[in-house]
Design a protein around this motif. Structure first.
Motif, PDB file in Angstrom:
ATOM      1  N   VAL A 118       0.862  -1.183   0.000  1.00  0.00           N
ATOM      2  CA  VAL A 118       0.000   0.000   0.000  1.00  0.00           C
ATOM      3  C   VAL A 118       0.900   1.235   0.000  1.00  0.00           C
ATOM      4  CG1 VAL A 118      -1.738   1.308   1.285  1.00  0.00           C
ATOM      5  CG2 VAL A 118      -1.823  -1.202   1.266  1.00  0.00           C
ATOM      6  N   HIS A 119       0.640   2.142  -0.900  1.00  0.00           N
ATOM      7  CA  HIS A 119       1.426   3.371  -1.009  1.00  0.00           C
ATOM      8  C   HIS A 119       0.518   4.555  -0.681  1.00  0.00           C
ATOM      9  CE1 HIS A 119       4.611   1.021  -2.859  1.00  0.00           C
ATOM     10  NE2 HIS A 119       3.687   0.487  -3.642  1.00  0.00           N
ATOM     11  N   VAL A 120       0.818   5.244   0.389  1.00  0.00           N
ATOM     12  CA  VAL A 120      -0.023   6.332   0.879  1.00  0.00           C
ATOM     13  C   VAL A 120       0.599   7.675   0.509  1.00  0.00           C
ATOM     14  CG1 VAL A 120      -0.934   7.448   2.956  1.00  0.00           C
ATOM     15  CG2 VAL A 120      -0.915   4.950   2.783  1.00  0.00           C
ATOM     16  N   ASP A 121      -0.210   8.536  -0.060  1.00  0.00           N
ATOM     17  CA  ASP A 121       0.208   9.903  -0.340  1.00  0.00           C
ATOM     18  C   ASP A 121      -0.134  10.760   0.872  1.00  0.00           C
ATOM     19  OD1 ASP A 121       0.703  12.434  -1.195  1.00  0.00           O
ATOM     20  OD2 ASP A 121      -0.683  12.390  -2.910  1.00  0.00           O
ATOM     21  N   PRO A 122       0.848  11.185   1.667  1.00  0.00           N
ATOM     22  CA  PRO A 122       0.544  11.947   2.879  1.00  0.00           C
ATOM     23  C   PRO A 122      -0.053  13.315   2.601  1.00  0.00           C
ATOM     24  CG  PRO A 122       2.905  11.917   2.465  1.00  0.00           C
ATOM     25  CD  PRO A 122       2.288  10.968   1.482  1.00  0.00           C
ATOM     26  N   ASP A 123       0.081  13.789   1.368  1.00  0.00           N
ATOM     27  CA  ASP A 123      -0.485  15.089   1.024  1.00  0.00           C
ATOM     28  C   ASP A 123      -1.940  14.988   0.586  1.00  0.00           C
ATOM     29  OD1 ASP A 123       1.940  16.409   1.510  1.00  0.00           O
ATOM     30  OD2 ASP A 123       2.679  15.888  -0.483  1.00  0.00           O
ATOM     31  N   SER A 124      -2.426  13.756   0.459  1.00  0.00           N
ATOM     32  CA  SER A 124      -3.818  13.545   0.077  1.00  0.00           C
ATOM     33  C   SER A 124      -4.685  13.467   1.325  1.00  0.00           C
ATOM     34  CB  SER A 124      -3.935  12.239  -0.723  1.00  0.00           C
ATOM     35  OG  SER A 124      -5.261  11.770  -0.751  1.00  0.00           O
ATOM     36  N   GLU A 125      -5.792  14.177   1.337  1.00  0.00           N
ATOM     37  CA  GLU A 125      -6.693  14.138   2.489  1.00  0.00           C
ATOM     38  C   GLU A 125      -7.228  12.725   2.702  1.00  0.00           C
ATOM     39  OE1 GLU A 125     -10.857  16.223   4.072  1.00  0.00           O
ATOM     40  OE2 GLU A 125      -9.799  17.035   2.332  1.00  0.00           O
ATOM     41  N   LEU A 126      -7.573  12.053   1.623  1.00  0.00           N
ATOM     42  CA  LEU A 126      -8.073  10.688   1.726  1.00  0.00           C
ATOM     43  C   LEU A 126      -6.960   9.753   2.202  1.00  0.00           C
ATOM     44  CD1 LEU A 126     -10.385   8.686   1.294  1.00  0.00           C
ATOM     45  CD2 LEU A 126      -9.624   8.439  -1.081  1.00  0.00           C
ATOM     46  N   GLY A 127      -5.761   9.973   1.682  1.00  0.00           N
ATOM     47  CA  GLY A 127      -4.639   9.144   2.093  1.00  0.00           C
ATOM     48  C   GLY A 127      -4.355   9.275   3.575  1.00  0.00           C
ATOM     49  N   ALA A 128      -4.381  10.511   4.074  1.00  0.00           N
ATOM     50  CA  ALA A 128      -4.135  10.728   5.498  1.00  0.00           C
ATOM     51  C   ALA A 128      -5.238  10.114   6.342  1.00  0.00           C
ATOM     52  CB  ALA A 128      -4.009  12.223   5.775  1.00  0.00           C
ATOM     53  N   ALA A 129      -6.473  10.196   5.863  1.00  0.00           N
ATOM     54  CA  ALA A 129      -7.603   9.684   6.634  1.00  0.00           C
ATOM     55  C   ALA A 129      -7.602   8.170   6.709  1.00  0.00           C
ATOM     56  CB  ALA A 129      -8.916  10.174   6.022  1.00  0.00           C
ATOM     57  N   LEU A 130      -7.263   7.510   5.617  1.00  0.00           N
ATOM     58  CA  LEU A 130      -7.362   6.058   5.560  1.00  0.00           C
ATOM     59  C   LEU A 130      -6.057   5.336   5.829  1.00  0.00           C
ATOM     60  CD1 LEU A 130      -9.681   5.576   2.447  1.00  0.00           C
ATOM     61  CD2 LEU A 130     -10.307   5.558   4.859  1.00  0.00           C
ATOM     62  N   GLY A 131      -4.951   5.982   5.553  1.00  0.00           N
ATOM     63  CA  GLY A 131      -3.688   5.262   5.592  1.00  0.00           C
ATOM     64  C   GLY A 131      -2.679   5.728   6.614  1.00  0.00           C
ATOM     65  N   MET A 132      -3.067   6.672   7.481  1.00  0.00           N
ATOM     66  CA  MET A 132      -2.144   7.158   8.509  1.00  0.00           C
ATOM     67  C   MET A 132      -2.884   7.167   9.838  1.00  0.00           C
ATOM     68  SD  MET A 132      -0.386  10.265   6.310  1.00  0.00           S
ATOM     69  CE  MET A 132       0.989  10.474   7.443  1.00  0.00           C
ATOM     70  N   GLN A 133      -2.235   6.628  10.869  1.00  0.00           N
ATOM     71  CA  GLN A 133      -2.908   6.520  12.165  1.00  0.00           C
ATOM     72  C   GLN A 133      -1.884   6.493  13.296  1.00  0.00           C
ATOM     73  OE1 GLN A 133      -6.073   3.600  12.400  1.00  0.00           O
ATOM     74  NE2 GLN A 133      -5.708   3.228  14.566  1.00  0.00           N
ATOM     75  N   GLY A 134      -1.980   7.451  14.192  1.00  0.00           N
ATOM     76  CA  GLY A 134      -1.164   7.438  15.391  1.00  0.00           C
ATOM     77  C   GLY A 134       0.327   7.406  15.162  1.00  0.00           C
ATOM     78  N   GLY A 135       0.803   8.079  14.116  1.00  0.00           N
ATOM     79  CA  GLY A 135       2.231   8.147  13.859  1.00  0.00           C
ATOM     80  C   GLY A 135       2.789   7.031  12.997  1.00  0.00           C
ATOM     81  N   VAL A 136       1.927   6.128  12.510  1.00  0.00           N
ATOM     82  CA  VAL A 136       2.376   5.078  11.594  1.00  0.00           C
ATOM     83  C   VAL A 136       1.539   5.136  10.325  1.00  0.00           C
ATOM     84  CG1 VAL A 136       3.304   3.534  13.354  1.00  0.00           C
ATOM     85  CG2 VAL A 136       0.888   3.379  12.755  1.00  0.00           C
ATOM     86  N   THR A 137       2.095   4.593   9.258  1.00  0.00           N
ATOM     87  CA  THR A 137       1.452   4.628   7.945  1.00  0.00           C
ATOM     88  C   THR A 137       1.279   3.215   7.422  1.00  0.00           C
ATOM     89  OG1 THR A 137       2.477   6.770   7.454  1.00  0.00           O
ATOM     90  CG2 THR A 137       1.668   5.492   5.575  1.00  0.00           C
ATOM     91  N   MET A 138       0.121   2.939   6.835  1.00  0.00           N
ATOM     92  CA  MET A 138      -0.117   1.613   6.287  1.00  0.00           C
ATOM     93  C   MET A 138       0.814   1.348   5.101  1.00  0.00           C
ATOM     94  SD  MET A 138      -3.538  -0.130   4.649  1.00  0.00           S
ATOM     95  CE  MET A 138      -4.623   0.697   5.784  1.00  0.00           C
TER      96      MET A 138
END
Length: 213
Positions: free
Chosen positions: A77-97
């Motif tokens: 899974v590749h998360v774009d941290p600049d994407s609002e959806l990416g941050a909402a779904l793929g980032m949690q508590g200091g870790v990234t999916m």
């Protein structure tokens, strides 16, 4: 904003494409249902056939490696941290999916999800507490110390409310620290029955965890 309660109903392909560009006692062991017991026997018998994830050339490059139950399919899974959806779904508590391991080919509805962070100064317990503090609707959290293969680990069992079924369901996660940052392995499921049926694959991942590939 947490992911587990919502992402368990988001197809993996949608998730990937959309985001691309204290209690100190150990968590109680759930009483396995007949379905979970059957899955456990199957997973134990066929564990070697599931291969590994995290090693060189695997579907998900990780700072750890662990064994997969038969027919479980990993996908990076590749998360774009600049994407609002990416941050909402793929980032949690200091870790990234970073990896999603699909149980559907094995006959269950759910995923093992692997999350990775950058801070190497945190203990596994601190990592897990931050992860669950950012989990939407997590309740009845029970933390405990454990080992994940050769690594010291923290583990938590808890419940969340399924927005699809409008009922409480069990979830579980463990965290380890590595020189390349912390790793969280999380198991959700469509409901508690599916979660319990998939526990053998989660336990296999925890038992076989090691650094590197």
């Amino acid at each position: 904003m947490g992911i587990s309660a919502r992402a368990s109903v988001v197809p993996a392909a949608l998730l990937v494409t959309a985001v691309l560009a204290g209690c100190s006692s150990p968590p109680p062991s759930p009483s396995p249902s007949p379905k979970a017991e059957a899955a456990g026997k199957a997973a134990s018998a066929a564990a070697a056939d599931g291969g590994t994830v995290g090693g060189s050339g695997s579907a998900c490059p990780l700072p750890v490696a662990f064994d997969l139950a038969a027919s479980w399919k990993p996908k990076a899974v590749h998360v774009d941290p600049d994407s609002e959806l990416g941050a909402a779904l793929g980032m949690q508590g200091g870790v990234t999916m970073v990896c999603e391991i699909d149980a559907k080919p094995a006959g269950n509805i759910g995923y093992l999800r692997v999350w990775q962070g950058e801070r190497s100064d945190l203990t596994p317990r601190q990592v897990l507490e931050a992860f669950l503090a950012d989990e939407d609707g997590a309740e009845k959290i029970t933390y405990g110390g454990t080992r994940a293969g050769e690594l010291p680990a923290a583990e938590a069992g808890y419940t969340v409310r399924s927005k699809l079924l409008d009922e409480l369901k069990k979830e579980r996660a463990f965290a380890v620290s590595t020189p390349d940052g912390p790793v969280v392995v999380h198991l959700g499921g469509m409901d508690t029955a599916e979660h319990e049926a998939m526990l053998p694959a989660y336990e296999l991942a925890k038992k076989s965890m090691r650094l590197g590939g």
